[in-house]
Enzyme design. Structure first.
Site, PDB file in Angstrom:
ATOM      1  N   SER A  67       0.855  -1.193   0.000  1.00 16.09           N
ATOM      2  CA  SER A  67       0.000   0.000   0.000  1.00 16.09           C
ATOM      3  C   SER A  67       0.886   1.237   0.000  1.00 16.09           C
ATOM      4  CB  SER A  67      -0.885   0.007   1.248  1.00 16.09           C
ATOM      5  OG  SER A  67      -1.500   1.268   1.456  1.00 16.09           O
ATOM      6  N   TYR A 100      -2.515  -0.315  10.128  1.00 15.82           N
ATOM      7  CA  TYR A 100      -2.632  -0.836   8.758  1.00 15.82           C
ATOM      8  C   TYR A 100      -1.355  -0.542   7.963  1.00 15.82           C
ATOM      9  CZ  TYR A 100      -4.247  -1.323   3.941  1.00 15.82           C
ATOM     10  OH  TYR A 100      -4.358  -1.683   2.625  1.00 15.82           O
TER      11      TYR A 100
END
Length: 252
Positions: free
Chosen positions: A144, A158
C-alpha cells in the site's frame, strides 16, 4: 513472465475487491487461475463468469482463511499438484480494520496485524517453498502507499503491516537476485473497493476495474516495485519518502 505466454496464477483473497479484479484481467489475457478466499460461493460465481468469458483457460477455486496458516500451505500445495506448476502467486488477502492506537480497539489492530502481516508471511513461506522446489516463479505482494511512511489515526496499524510486508518482499528480492525467482511489490493508491467503501471521497481515487487493470499491467511490466495507478502515485511516492513530518501531515 507473461509476455504472451500463458501462465498459472494463484491469487489469495480473490472473491472480492482487487483480488477479483485481478482475476478478471488475468483471465482476459488468457492465463489460468487458482483462486482462493473464505467465500466459496463468491469464488464459484467468479469462476463461472471467467470461464464464460474465456472458455480456453482453466480456473480452480478453493476455500481458504489465510489466518489458518496450515491451510495456507496445504491449499498452495494442492493447487501446485493440480496445475503441475504455479508460475505466479499474488499475496493479496488483507483487511483494513485499523483504529487509532489507545482508543480501545486493540482487537481491531491485532486482527489487522494478524491478517496483513502474519498471514502474508505464511503465504510468502508457502509460495517460496513451491518456487524453490520448481526453481522459478514470480511472487507478487500487494502492499500500500501507506507503507512508505508512518501513518496517523486509523491508518497507523494498517500502514505498519503493509510496511512490514514490503520489507519482507525486499529482503526476498535481495536474496534472490540473479535467480529465476522474481519478487514484485505493488503499492496501490486509493482504489475504491469493499475494504474502503465506508470512506468518503478519496484523493485521486479510481474504481475497482481501473485499479485492477493498472495493477495487472504493473505486475506484467517486470519491475521490482510499482506504484498504481502510476499517475500520480509514482510521484506522490517519491515525495512521501523524503517529506518532513509537517509536510507529510498536510499531504495525508
Amino acid at each position: 513472465m507473461g509476455g504472451g505466454r500463458r501462465v498459472n496464477i494463484l491469487i489469495t483473497g480473490a472473491s472480492v475487491g482487487l483480488g477479483r479484479g485481478m482475476a478478471r484481467e488475468f483471465a482476459a489475457a488468457g492465463h489460468s487461475l487458482a483462486l482462493c478466499a473464505r467465500r466459496v460461493d463468491a469464488l464459484q460465481a467468479l469462476r463461472d463468469e471467467l470461464l464464460a468469458a474465456a472458455p480456453g483457460i482453466r480456473v480452480s477455486v478453493r476455500a481458504l482463511d489465510v489466518n489458518c496458516h496450515e491451510d495456507v500451505f496445504s491449499v498452495f500445495r494442492d493447487f501446485a499438484a493440480e496445475f503441475g506448476t504455479l508460475d505466479r502467486i499474488v499475496v493479496n488477502a488483507g483487511v483494513g480494520k485499523g483504529q487509532p492506537l489507545g482508543t480501545g480497539y486493540f482487537h481491531a489492530n491485532l486482527a489487522t496485524a494478524q491478517t496483513n502481516f502474519v498471514a502474508a508471511l505464511a503465504q510468502c513461506e508457502a509460495a517460496m517453498e513451491l518456487f524453490r522446489a520448481q526453481g522459478s516463479g514470480h511472487l507478487v505482494t500487494i502492499s500500500s502507499m501507506s507503507a512508505l511512511r508512518g501513518m496517523p489515526r486509523n491508518m497507523t496499524a494498517y500502514g505498519a503491516t503493509k510496511a512490514g510486508l514490503a520489507s519482507l518482499s525486499e529482503g526476498l528480492r535481495l536474496e534472490l537476485l540473479g535467480t529465476p525467482i522474481r519478487v514484485t511489490t505493488v503499492y496501490p493508491g486509493y482504489i475504491r473497493t469493499e475494504i474502503n467503501d465506508f470512506a468518503g471521497k478519496l484523493p485521486f481515487e479510481v474504481d475497482e476495474a481501473t485499479g485492477s487493470r493498472a495493477i495487472v499491467r504493473a505486475i506484467e511490466s517486470g519491475r521490482d516495485e510499482v506504484y498504481v495507478p502510476a499517475w500520480p502515485w509514482r510521484w506522490i511516492g517519491m515525495l512521501m519518502r523524503v517529506a518532513p513530518l509537517w509536510l507529510l501531515r498536510r499531504m495525508i
